[in-house]
Design a protein around this motif. Structure first.
Motif, PDB file in Angstrom:
ATOM      1  N   LEU A  31       0.710  -1.372   0.172  1.00 39.58           N
ATOM      2  CA  LEU A  31      -0.020  -0.111  -0.055  1.00 39.58           C
ATOM      3  C   LEU A  31       1.294   1.070   0.087  1.00 39.58           C
ATOM      4  CD1 LEU A  31      -2.731   1.234   0.401  1.00 39.58           C
ATOM      5  CD2 LEU A  31      -2.437   1.224   2.800  1.00 39.58           C
ATOM      6  N   LEU A  77       1.213   4.350  -3.080  1.00 37.23           N
ATOM      7  CA  LEU A  77       1.423   5.354  -3.115  1.00 37.23           C
ATOM      8  C   LEU A  77       2.197   5.937  -2.936  1.00 37.23           C
ATOM      9  CD1 LEU A  77      -1.769   5.448  -0.107  1.00 37.23           C
ATOM     10  CD2 LEU A  77      -2.422   5.700  -2.560  1.00 37.23           C
ATOM     11  N   HIS A 128      -5.711  -0.075   7.717  1.00 38.25           N
ATOM     12  CA  HIS A 128      -4.959   0.668   6.087  1.00 38.25           C
ATOM     13  C   HIS A 128      -5.345   2.629   6.382  1.00 38.25           C
ATOM     14  CE1 HIS A 128      -5.641  -3.427   4.509  1.00 38.25           C
ATOM     15  NE2 HIS A 128      -4.866  -3.020   3.651  1.00 38.25           N
ATOM     16  N   LEU A 141      -3.152   4.906   5.324  1.00 37.20           N
ATOM     17  CA  LEU A 141      -2.918   5.649   4.082  1.00 37.20           C
ATOM     18  C   LEU A 141      -2.957   7.365   5.136  1.00 37.20           C
ATOM     19  CD1 LEU A 141      -6.689   4.415   2.844  1.00 37.20           C
ATOM     20  CD2 LEU A 141      -4.582   4.853   1.522  1.00 37.20           C
ATOM     21  N   CYS A 162       0.406   7.844   5.527  1.00 36.63           N
ATOM     22  CA  CYS A 162       0.783   8.492   4.011  1.00 36.63           C
ATOM     23  C   CYS A 162       0.371   9.240   3.435  1.00 36.63           C
ATOM     24  CB  CYS A 162       0.423   7.117   2.446  1.00 36.63           C
ATOM     25  SG  CYS A 162       0.891   5.661   2.550  1.00 36.63           S
ATOM     26  N   TYR A 163      -0.460  10.118   3.635  1.00 36.36           N
ATOM     27  CA  TYR A 163      -1.217  11.497   3.594  1.00 36.36           C
ATOM     28  C   TYR A 163      -0.800  12.124   3.806  1.00 36.36           C
ATOM     29  CZ  TYR A 163      -5.677   9.306   1.041  1.00 36.36           C
ATOM     30  OH  TYR A 163      -6.151   9.163  -0.235  1.00 36.36           O
ATOM     31  N   ASP A 165      -3.829  11.850  -6.196  1.00 32.01           N
ATOM     32  CA  ASP A 165      -3.955  11.473  -5.547  1.00 32.01           C
ATOM     33  C   ASP A 165      -4.993  10.127  -5.039  1.00 32.01           C
ATOM     34  OD1 ASP A 165      -1.457  12.288  -5.097  1.00 32.01           O
ATOM     35  OD2 ASP A 165      -1.665  13.545  -3.122  1.00 32.01           O
ATOM     36  N   ARG A 166      -6.145  11.165  -5.185  1.00 32.66           N
ATOM     37  CA  ARG A 166      -7.518  10.359  -4.648  1.00 32.66           C
ATOM     38  C   ARG A 166      -7.695   8.853  -5.670  1.00 32.66           C
ATOM     39  NH1 ARG A 166      -9.636  10.276   0.259  1.00 32.66           N
ATOM     40  NH2 ARG A 166     -11.712  10.598   0.081  1.00 32.66           N
ATOM     41  N   ARG A 206      -5.533   7.795  -7.979  1.00 34.35           N
ATOM     42  CA  ARG A 206      -4.947   6.273  -7.288  1.00 34.35           C
ATOM     43  C   ARG A 206      -4.419   5.768  -6.261  1.00 34.35           C
ATOM     44  NH1 ARG A 206      -0.497   9.621  -7.372  1.00 34.35           N
ATOM     45  NH2 ARG A 206      -0.211   9.836  -5.339  1.00 34.35           N
ATOM     46  N   GLU A 207      -5.168   5.946  -4.692  1.00 32.03           N
ATOM     47  CA  GLU A 207      -5.552   6.072  -3.648  1.00 32.03           C
ATOM     48  C   GLU A 207      -6.425   4.758  -4.407  1.00 32.03           C
ATOM     49  OE1 GLU A 207      -7.227   6.382   0.606  1.00 32.03           O
ATOM     50  OE2 GLU A 207      -6.968   8.306  -0.539  1.00 32.03           O
ATOM     51  N   LEU A 228      -6.081   0.949  -3.293  1.00 28.93           N
ATOM     52  CA  LEU A 228      -7.841  -0.382  -2.589  1.00 28.93           C
ATOM     53  C   LEU A 228      -7.782  -1.220  -2.841  1.00 28.93           C
ATOM     54  CD1 LEU A 228      -8.320   2.504  -0.097  1.00 28.93           C
ATOM     55  CD2 LEU A 228      -6.718   1.201   0.276  1.00 28.93           C
ATOM     56  N   MET A 274     -11.981   5.061   2.688  1.00 19.46           N
ATOM     57  CA  MET A 274     -11.741   6.558   2.059  1.00 19.46           C
ATOM     58  C   MET A 274     -12.472   8.236   2.602  1.00 19.46           C
ATOM     59  SD  MET A 274     -10.546   5.380  -1.772  1.00 19.46           S
ATOM     60  CE  MET A 274     -10.198   7.566  -2.257  1.00 19.46           C
TER      61      MET A 274
END
Length: 193
Positions: free
Chosen positions: A36, A40, A77, A81, A84-85, A134-135, A137-138, A142, A157
């Motif tokens: 993951l 990202l 997760h 996430l 990562c953000y 980004d969103r 790709r996320e 996922l 998300m």
């Protein structure tokens, strides 16, 4: 929900400082966390940092975990996430995915020409993923790489399933476009003869 969460017993053991339980949790969760974060962030070292920080949070939260709030895997997760953000926000520019590290896990040893083609395809996909917002790709990571259902990915998300499906549709369209523009690729993303 609580009875179906396969991590609860292990989490209790971690909360009781069971070293073997920590090892089991790392064995169980590390590959997916690394995948993951690598997808990202595009950086294997940063992905390892994210995984390490995620495991520290598991260790700190294990004794006080409230299973009625969410499945443990969903929470984990979400933690990864968010970490990562945080990293992405701190970057001044977006770093492209390091395709060498992204492909390390694939070592099925096909013929050399097949290896070269697979490596080129993987590089093109990593570069195309890197071009997505980004969103989007996320959402792709996922669902396709983490193999989460639409419901699970949408919950992580914090969006509706319909919004996730819209993101996925736009992401797939953008990926096709980026792959078509890649040098040496036809419209399907395959190498031109």
């Amino acid at each position: 929900m609580n009875e179906t969460d396969p991590d609860l017993e292990l989490l209790k053991r971690i909360g009781n400082n069971d070293a073997q339980a920590v090892k089991e949790m790392v064995t169980r969760k590390l590959p997916r966390l690394l995948a993951l974060a690598s997808r990202l962030l595009g950086d294997a070292d940063e992905a390892r940092d994210i995984a390490q920080e995620s495991f520290l949070r598991i260790w700190k939260q294990a004794a006080s975990w409230r299973s009625e709030q969410a499945r443990f895997d969903t929470w984990l997760h979400r933690v990864a996430l968010n970490l990562c953000y945080d990293r992405l926000r701190r970057r001044k520019e977006h770093v492209p995915v390091d395709s060498e590290h992204a492909c390390e896990a694939l070592d099925t040893r096909p013929a050399p020409d097949e290896q070269l083609e697979a490596s080129a395809q993987s590089r093109r996909m990593a570069q195309a993923l890197d071009q997505l917002p980004d969103r989007q790709r996320e959402a792709i990571v996922l669902q396709y790489y983490q193999e989460l259902s639409n419901t699970e990915a949408a919950a992580l998300m914090q969006i509706s399933v319909e919004a996730l499906e819209s993101l996925l549709s736009r992401a797939r369209r953008n990926l096709r476009s980026h792959l078509a523009e890649a040098p040496g690729a036809d419209l399907s993303g395959r190498r031109k003869p």
